[in-house]
Design a protein around this motif. Structure first.
Motif, short mmCIF file in Angstrom:
data_model
loop_
_atom_site.label_atom_id
_atom_site.label_comp_id
_atom_site.label_asym_id
_atom_site.label_seq_id
_atom_site.Cartn_x
_atom_site.Cartn_y
_atom_site.Cartn_z
N PRO A 167 0.81 -1.23 0.00
CA PRO A 167 0.00 0.00 0.00
C PRO A 167 0.84 1.27 0.00
O PRO A 167 0.31 2.36 -0.30
CB PRO A 167 -0.82 -0.12 1.29
N ASP A 168 2.12 1.16 0.31
CA ASP A 168 3.00 2.33 0.31
C ASP A 168 3.70 2.54 -1.03
O ASP A 168 4.57 3.41 -1.15
CB ASP A 168 4.04 2.21 1.42
N ALA A 169 3.34 1.76 -2.06
CA ALA A 169 3.94 1.93 -3.38
C ALA A 169 3.65 3.34 -3.89
O ALA A 169 2.57 3.89 -3.68
CB ALA A 169 3.39 0.88 -4.35
N LEU A 182 4.59 2.09 -10.73
CA LEU A 182 4.42 1.98 -9.29
C LEU A 182 5.77 1.56 -8.74
O LEU A 182 6.33 0.53 -9.16
CB LEU A 182 3.36 0.94 -8.94
N ARG A 183 6.31 2.36 -7.82
CA ARG A 183 7.65 2.10 -7.29
C ARG A 183 7.56 1.61 -5.86
O ARG A 183 6.87 2.19 -5.03
CB ARG A 183 8.49 3.38 -7.35
N ILE A 184 8.30 0.53 -5.58
CA ILE A 184 8.38 -0.01 -4.22
C ILE A 184 9.81 0.18 -3.74
O ILE A 184 10.75 -0.38 -4.33
CB ILE A 184 7.99 -1.50 -4.20
N ASP A 185 9.99 0.98 -2.73
CA ASP A 185 11.33 1.30 -2.23
C ASP A 185 11.77 0.34 -1.14
O ASP A 185 10.94 -0.23 -0.42
CB ASP A 185 11.37 2.74 -1.69
N ASP A 186 13.08 0.19 -1.02
CA ASP A 186 13.66 -0.62 0.05
C ASP A 186 14.36 0.30 1.03
O ASP A 186 14.82 1.39 0.67
CB ASP A 186 14.65 -1.64 -0.54
N SER A 193 15.13 0.05 -6.14
CA SER A 193 13.67 -0.06 -6.01
C SER A 193 13.15 -1.05 -7.04
O SER A 193 13.81 -1.36 -8.03
CB SER A 193 13.01 1.31 -6.24
N VAL A 194 11.94 -1.53 -6.79
CA VAL A 194 11.24 -2.39 -7.75
C VAL A 194 10.18 -1.53 -8.44
O VAL A 194 9.37 -0.87 -7.77
CB VAL A 194 10.58 -3.60 -7.06
N PHE A 195 10.19 -1.51 -9.77
CA PHE A 195 9.25 -0.71 -10.54
C PHE A 195 8.32 -1.63 -11.34
O PHE A 195 8.78 -2.51 -12.07
CB PHE A 195 10.00 0.19 -11.54
N PHE A 196 7.02 -1.39 -11.21
CA PHE A 196 6.03 -2.04 -12.06
C PHE A 196 5.61 -1.01 -13.11
O PHE A 196 5.12 0.07 -12.76
CB PHE A 196 4.82 -2.50 -11.24
N VAL A 210 14.14 -4.06 -11.41
CA VAL A 210 14.84 -3.82 -10.15
C VAL A 210 16.04 -2.95 -10.51
O VAL A 210 16.89 -3.36 -11.32
CB VAL A 210 15.32 -5.14 -9.51
N THR A 211 16.12 -1.74 -9.96
CA THR A 211 17.18 -0.83 -10.40
C THR A 211 17.52 0.22 -9.36
O THR A 211 16.69 0.56 -8.50
CB THR A 211 16.78 -0.13 -11.72
#
Length: 222
Positions: A167-169, A182-186, A193-196, A210-211
């Protein structure tokens, strides 16, 4: 009257004698009792059962370097490809059906045998160095193909699918018109980050990257 009573008494004696013989010599009375069938005697808790097989899913325990369909997408990694690792060493460690030629020396890629998706990774185009991005992208209308996250997200995942798990994407615009992410940060910046990636008019993600880049390169070899 005495004769009748005597006859009755004799008949009773004979009946008792015959009953005694039957109890001593009848095999039916001396045979061991027949055991009940398993269905009659076993309780449900005693009935043996075989658990269903566990399906193979992408993940660390199931990853096959020669089969990207078994790879897992996670923070900083796409299967055995890890951000920050030396690009040339990763190329050398993968099976021979990966392509890395002089026309695009900073990118290596692999195409699924059925032509449904492509996996690639890259370094900086200026010279030798670490892996900065790894991507899986769709080449067909099929969804649910290629590497996935541990939650089953990958090519074809909708925005709703991703937001239900993350939900924080963060919504991110692309410099390319008609494309968004949609970016998911670590927590660890080195994992990137993982980008959709989504294209206008399509519900499912067309690429997952993943970049450590601000946004994934649209065409790594352009």
């Amino acid at each position: 009257m005495m004769r009748i009573r005597a006859g009755i008494a004799l008949t009773g004696v004979l009946a008792l004698a015959m009953a005694g013989c039957a109890s001593e010599g009848d095999p039916a009375d001396t045979a061991e009792p027949t055991s009940a069938s398993p269905s009659e005697s076993a309780s449900p808790s005693q009935t043996p059962s075989t658990p269903p097989p566990t399906p193979t899913t992408p993940g660390q325990d199931a990853e096959d370097p020669a089969d990207p369909a078994t790879w897992e997408i996670e923070d900083g990694e796409l299967g055995p490809i890890e951000l920050g690792d030396d690009f040339d060493e990763v190329v050398a460690s993968l099976p021979g059906d990966w392509v890395n030629d002089d026309s695009c020396a900073w990118v290596a890629y692999w195409s699924a045998p059925d032509g449904t998706y492509l996996v690639s990774f890259q370094r900086d185009a200026e010279g030798a160095g670490p892996v900065i991005a790894a991507t899986v992208e769709s080449l067909s209308d099929r969804s649910g193909i290629g590497p996935r996250t541990e939650d089953g997200l990958g090519v074809g995942a909708t925005r709703e699918d991703v937001l239900a798990v993350h939900p924080d994407a963060v919504e991110v615009d692309s410099p390319i018109e008609g494309i968004s992410f949609l970016r998911i940060d670590d927590d660890d910046a080195s994992d990137g980050s993982v980008f959709f990636q989504y294209a206008d008019g399509q519900d499912g993600a067309t690429r997952v990257a993943v970049t450590t880049l601000e946004t994934p390169a649209y065409e790594a070899c352009a």
